[in-house]
Design an enzyme around this catalytic site. Sequence first.
Site, mmCIF file in Angstrom:
data_model
loop_
_atom_site.group_PDB
_atom_site.id
_atom_site.type_symbol
_atom_site.label_atom_id
_atom_site.label_comp_id
_atom_site.label_asym_id
_atom_site.label_seq_id
_atom_site.Cartn_x
_atom_site.Cartn_y
_atom_site.Cartn_z
ATOM 1 C CE LYS A 98 44.564 24.102 -7.642
ATOM 2 N NZ LYS A 98 43.684 22.963 -7.528
ATOM 3 N NE ARG A 134 37.350 16.494 -7.673
ATOM 4 C CZ ARG A 134 37.664 17.726 -8.110
ATOM 5 N NH1 ARG A 134 38.722 18.356 -7.649
ATOM 6 N NH2 ARG A 134 36.914 18.315 -8.994
ATOM 7 C CG ASP A 136 43.223 20.802 -4.520
ATOM 8 O OD1 ASP A 136 42.159 20.273 -4.886
ATOM 9 O OD2 ASP A 136 44.009 21.338 -5.321
ATOM 10 C CB SER A 185 39.610 21.486 -6.175
ATOM 11 O OG SER A 185 40.784 21.502 -6.922
HETATM 12 N N1 URA Z 1 40.884 22.948 -11.476
HETATM 13 C C1 URA Z 1 41.190 22.711 -10.186
HETATM 14 O O1 URA Z 1 42.136 23.269 -9.640
HETATM 15 N N2 URA Z 1 40.442 21.841 -9.518
HETATM 16 C C2 URA Z 1 39.380 21.220 -10.068
HETATM 17 O O2 URA Z 1 38.739 20.465 -9.387
HETATM 18 C C3 URA Z 1 39.057 21.464 -11.414
HETATM 19 C C4 URA Z 1 39.832 22.353 -12.106
#
Ligand code: URA
Length: 441
Positions: free
Chosen positions: A187, A168, A161, A183
């Site tokens: 985490k 991204r 991620d 994402s």
């Molecule tokens: N927050 C995140 O941790 N990931 C995303 O993709 C968007 C917002």
Amino acid sequence: MRFIDLTRKKRDGGELSRDEIAWAIRQYTADAIPDYQMSAWLMAALLRGLTRAELAALTEAMLHSGRVLDLSSIPGVKIDKHSTGGVGDKTSLILAPVAAAAGVIVPMISGRGLGHTGGTLDKLESIPGFNVHLSLEQTMRQLAEIGVALIGQTEDIAPADKRLYALRDVTGTVESPNLICASIMSKKLAEGIDGLVLDVKTGSGAFMKSEEEARHLAELMVETGERMGVRTAALLTDMDQPLGYAVGNALEVKECIAVLSGSGPQDLTRLSSLLTAWMLLLGGKVATIEEGEQVFARLIADGSGLRKFHEIVRAQGGDLSGLPRAKNVMPLAAASGGYVEQIDCEKIGIASLVLGGGRERKEDAIDPAVGLILRKKVGDVVRASDTLCEIHYNSEARLAEAVALIESSYRVGSQMPIRRPLVSDVISAGHQFARSAKQES
Ligand code: URA
């Protein structure tokens, strides 16, 4: 397997298998797939969407790209909060210390600014010396000692991620409910938590502009969390204008200290209170949201929340006395009078970014001091030449661009706008939660 074949399959609307997704994430994490190829796959995934099975496979592959924390040796219930991202969205710095002061363990792993939105790590790093790069061992020690740690993703935790997030950010592939869900949940689930409160933003400053999209994302995340055995609730909250008045890293830290001192903006205080209440409810510390909010109010009034914030800053090496200030402050005046009918929140976020408060490329450095202080928000009465917003800047280079963005983001007119509720809905597995929190909005 060849990654280009998986990209073609996704591009043409096919479904990838669990093994294909797991392989791709393993390869990317091991540097065997270059960023440019992954960018193409991300765009195909954004445009085509993912099936629930693909989403589950992606989340799990990202989660298992690194270590999953085992916090069982630390007594107490572990609860975290995560936001989908907004402008002036700084509740983490308030609710983490307050929830910890209420007896919940908060192992918070946060991200950096993404697109036009700010990131908790960038805000924390505006405090000179503040170290967000604790090792897992240091994190465990700090959690045992003070009940809370605010850290960034290490190479150990969801490294896939970490890399995908940065990619991204600069390839126009943030605004996908599936990619955001994978994402965030990869985490968060790696933190070894018992419960998770999600703040799903909706409006012009959010990635999900409509409430329908935000609800869809909330449902995906709640379903993913519950499937993995973590009690999960999502609040749909307003991001049609910045939260609080401050936008920009050090400016936001100051505003958080104001909330922790009992003198912060009403909307930011209220949302921090509600999110904390949800953390306490999921953690079994209170029986209702009302009771959770009372605990929040008490811990602000008796200074425990602020003391805990100082403990965190001390434990992680920060020095609040050195919080940076921009060299210049320029007031931006309203051209005409009336009501602030609307603020294009994304443009406000971009204005802060072009001043240096965010990144346009992965490797860009941030200027922690710059940003905006809004003096007028939606529904406020404005007279011609009143200050709409203060611009805190260090360099003239892109000031004109920021000014143009801010000017075009404010719409001042004769209509008193209808204020949007701060919380429009709650999605959770337990209906009783949804009922009690809806009454709060
Ligand atoms: N927050 C995140 O941790 N990931 C995303 O993709 C968007 C917002």
